[in-house]
Design an enzyme around this catalytic site. Structure first.
Site, short mmCIF file in Angstrom:
data_model
loop_
_atom_site.label_atom_id
_atom_site.label_comp_id
_atom_site.label_asym_id
_atom_site.label_seq_id
_atom_site.Cartn_x
_atom_site.Cartn_y
_atom_site.Cartn_z
N HIS A 147 -3.64 -9.61 3.49
CA HIS A 147 -5.07 -9.73 3.75
C HIS A 147 -5.31 -10.68 4.91
CE1 HIS A 147 -6.25 -8.49 -0.63
NE2 HIS A 147 -6.05 -7.46 0.16
N HIS A 161 -4.26 2.50 -5.20
CA HIS A 161 -4.02 1.06 -5.14
C HIS A 161 -3.76 0.44 -6.52
CE1 HIS A 161 -4.31 0.61 -0.99
NE2 HIS A 161 -5.39 -0.12 -0.86
N ARG A 197 -0.86 -1.91 -6.66
CA ARG A 197 -1.14 -3.05 -5.77
C ARG A 197 -2.09 -4.03 -6.45
NH1 ARG A 197 -1.29 -4.68 -0.30
NH2 ARG A 197 -3.33 -5.22 0.53
N ARG A 202 0.86 -1.18 0.00
CA ARG A 202 0.00 0.00 0.00
C ARG A 202 0.90 1.24 0.00
NH1 ARG A 202 -1.93 -3.63 3.91
NH2 ARG A 202 -4.05 -4.41 3.56
N TYR A 257 -9.64 -10.98 -6.77
CA TYR A 257 -8.71 -10.87 -7.89
C TYR A 257 -8.83 -12.04 -8.86
CZ TYR A 257 -6.51 -7.10 -5.30
OH TYR A 257 -6.28 -5.94 -4.63
N LYS A 301 -1.90 -2.99 8.10
CA LYS A 301 -3.03 -2.51 8.90
C LYS A 301 -3.00 -3.16 10.27
CE LYS A 301 -6.28 -1.34 5.19
NZ LYS A 301 -7.63 -1.57 4.64
#
Length: 313
Positions: A283, A257, A260, A161, A292, A185
């Site tokens: 994730h 993004h 990414r 990110r 994806y 995160k």
């Protein structure tokens, strides 16, 4: 329970402190929740609900409707934003109930709106390569071009990110092991590989540009620096991506993004396992990564439709 009532602001502050200290919630998420809960507080105030313990399911549901339809004070929100706001409200009430502040959880049965699954936008490989070469191709050269090239190469090579990239310090990159340590995160770290072209771009920046930049500041340990020798901001890094995409003549919509998404899509198209991509992206759930796979299936479907003689028969 005292009869004076429990103010909304008191519960919100306790909840945000809980998320920050005990759950390690990312700052951007906390700021979003704070905005959403201020809107919720305004909604309750207009309904003349001053005691948080007196909130009913009807009021929570009415707030959910106001998010999508708008009200006298606020415009309507997109489905995804309305869902996030209602998630914040549900979390607030669940926290208050578990902490014994309220006897019931009035938000328990109120469900956030569900948005249609949006596919991430990935650039074709040729567009990515043109974008990565753009800082040098712009003809200006110098410290900024070397930095921008290194930044873009790192974003695409690692799937980081933008906030993770600008958060890097010098010792987070191990050239010998060809790895980068990213802070994701919720304070979760992950070690990801980085390719040789990105390392070469970083080396050029570190040798030929960063020493001059750091000399203008106070000796920052940050990997990416601005013209004043301070850590490059997320907004400035996003502008680097946007500016070079425009120079490269990329007509597709570009977001922070974009690289990414391109990283993930190109890995899956190349045969990478979805769980490996999940780890690389950081994730928490493979379900997030699986969106994806829809991109790659759609690509295959388009190729099939144009190439197979009986596809449209």
């Amino acid at each position: 329970m005292p009869n004076a009532g429990v103010p909304m602001t008191q519960v919100v502050m306790a909840y945000l402190d809980h998320l920050s200290v005990e759950r390690g919630t990312a700052r951007n998420t906390l700021e979003s929740y704070a905005r959403d809960l201020r809107r919720y507080a305004d909604h309750l105030a207009r309904a003349e609900v001053t005691d948080f313990r007196r909130v009913t399911e009807a009021e929570v549901a009415a707030f959910g409707a106001a998010l999508r339809e708008g009200d006298d004070e606020h415009p309507p929100l997109a489905v995804s934003s309305a869902a996030r706001a209602l998630v914040a409200v549900r979390g607030l009430h669940r926290f208050a109930h578990l902490e014994g502040i309220t006897d019931e959880d009035p938000a328990r049965e109120v469900r956030p709106p569900t948005a249609g699954r949006r596919l991430p936008k990935a650039l074709p490989v040729d567009d990515v390569l043109r974008l990565l070469n753009m800082p040098a191709a712009a003809g200006k050269g110098g410290e900024r071009a070397l930095r921008d090239r290194a930044l873009l190469e790192l974003l695409y090579s690692t799937g980081a990110r933008i906030s993770e990239a600008v958060g890097l310090d010098l010792d987070d990159v191990d050239s010998g092991e060809r790895t980068v340590l990213l802070d994701g995160k919720g304070g979760k770290q992950r070690l990801v590989p980085i390719g040789k072209p990105a390392l070469a771009a970083l080396d050029a920046y570190l040798v030929r540009a960063r020493p001059a930049l750091v000399g203008r500041g106070r000796g920052s340990a940050a990997l990416f620096l601005n013209a004043r020798g301070s850590r490059l901001s997320r907004q400035s890094a996003w502008q680097v991506l946007k500016t070079n995409a425009e120079r490269a003549g990329i007509s597709a919509s570009v977001s922070p993004h974009t690289l990414r998404h391109s990283f993930a899509t190109h890995l899956l198209e190349g045969g990478a396992d979805v769980r490996v991509v999940q780890e690389l992206l950081g994730h928490a759930s493979v379900t997030t990564t699986q969106v994806y796979t829809l991109v790659t299936v759609n690509t295959l479907r388009e190729i099939y439709a144009h190439a197979h003689p009986r596809a449209l028969g």
